[in-house]
Write a protein that holds these residues in place. Structure first.
Motif, PDB file in Angstrom:
ATOM      1  N   LYS A  99       0.809  -1.227   0.000  1.00 41.92           N
ATOM      2  CA  LYS A  99       0.000   0.000   0.000  1.00 41.92           C
ATOM      3  C   LYS A  99       0.841   1.276   0.000  1.00 41.92           C
ATOM      4  O   LYS A  99       0.314   2.358  -0.208  1.00 41.92           O
ATOM      5  CB  LYS A  99      -0.927   0.033   1.219  1.00 41.92           C
ATOM      6  CG  LYS A  99      -2.022  -0.987   1.167  1.00 41.92           C
ATOM      7  CD  LYS A  99      -2.929  -0.837   2.364  1.00 41.92           C
ATOM      8  CE  LYS A  99      -4.051  -1.849   2.333  1.00 41.92           C
ATOM      9  NZ  LYS A  99      -4.909  -1.734   3.518  1.00 41.92           N
ATOM     10  N   ALA A 100       2.117   1.175   0.264  1.00 41.51           N
ATOM     11  CA  ALA A 100       2.953   2.378   0.369  1.00 41.51           C
ATOM     12  C   ALA A 100       4.236   2.194  -0.427  1.00 41.51           C
ATOM     13  O   ALA A 100       4.819   1.105  -0.462  1.00 41.51           O
ATOM     14  CB  ALA A 100       3.298   2.661   1.827  1.00 41.51           C
ATOM     15  N   ALA A 101       4.671   3.287  -1.052  1.00 39.09           N
ATOM     16  CA  ALA A 101       5.941   3.264  -1.773  1.00 39.09           C
ATOM     17  C   ALA A 101       7.089   3.380  -0.774  1.00 39.09           C
ATOM     18  O   ALA A 101       6.965   4.063   0.240  1.00 39.09           O
ATOM     19  CB  ALA A 101       6.006   4.418  -2.759  1.00 39.09           C
ATOM     20  N   PRO A 102       8.208   2.711  -1.027  1.00 35.12           N
ATOM     21  CA  PRO A 102       9.338   2.837  -0.109  1.00 35.12           C
ATOM     22  C   PRO A 102       9.898   4.261  -0.120  1.00 35.12           C
ATOM     23  O   PRO A 102       9.856   4.949  -1.141  1.00 35.12           O
ATOM     24  CB  PRO A 102      10.356   1.835  -0.640  1.00 35.12           C
ATOM     25  CG  PRO A 102       9.965   1.592  -2.056  1.00 35.12           C
ATOM     26  CD  PRO A 102       8.492   1.810  -2.142  1.00 35.12           C
ATOM     27  N   ILE A 103      10.407   4.686   1.006  1.00 33.86           N
ATOM     28  CA  ILE A 103      10.932   6.049   1.129  1.00 33.86           C
ATOM     29  C   ILE A 103      12.109   6.254   0.187  1.00 33.86           C
ATOM     30  O   ILE A 103      12.276   7.314  -0.395  1.00 33.86           O
ATOM     31  CB  ILE A 103      11.344   6.333   2.584  1.00 33.86           C
ATOM     32  CG1 ILE A 103      10.102   6.349   3.464  1.00 33.86           C
ATOM     33  CG2 ILE A 103      12.071   7.661   2.703  1.00 33.86           C
ATOM     34  CD1 ILE A 103      10.383   6.498   4.920  1.00 33.86           C
ATOM     35  N   GLY A 104      12.917   5.237  -0.007  1.00 37.72           N
ATOM     36  CA  GLY A 104      14.064   5.346  -0.901  1.00 37.72           C
ATOM     37  C   GLY A 104      13.657   5.533  -2.346  1.00 37.72           C
ATOM     38  O   GLY A 104      14.452   5.976  -3.168  1.00 37.72           O
ATOM     39  N   GLY A 105      12.420   5.196  -2.693  1.00 36.62           N
ATOM     40  CA  GLY A 105      11.951   5.340  -4.060  1.00 36.62           C
ATOM     41  C   GLY A 105      11.436   6.721  -4.390  1.00 36.62           C
ATOM     42  O   GLY A 105      11.147   7.028  -5.545  1.00 36.62           O
TER      43      GLY A 105
END
Length: 75
Positions: free
Chosen positions: A33-39
């Motif tokens: 449900k969430a994109a990784p912060i590094g992305g």
């Protein structure tokens, strides 16, 4: 119950609530449900110097204006 015991009980209740909500959050985490912060990528920004004078550039120095913050060194 003495005031010290009430204070310690309130602190213990707060810590228990904080740890419980954190464990609940981790247990119910769905990574789809969430994109990784590094992305995440930030768009480059442009800003003008407070001390720039386009009519008379020699007043505050003759530093080149880069087209982007990541443009590199101008020669």
């Amino acid at each position: 119950m003495t005031p010290i015991q009430r204070t310690l009980l309130a602190i213990a209740a707060f810590v228990t609530l904080a740890l419980g909500s954190f464990i609940y959050f981790i247990a119910n985490w769905d990574s789809s449900k969430a994109a990784p912060i590094g992305g995440l990528t930030a768009q480059p920004t442009q800003h003008a110097s407070l001390f720039s004078d386009s009519k008379n550039p020699g007043v505050w120095g003759s530093a080149p204006v880069l087209s982007s913050p990541h443009a590199g060194r101008m020669t």
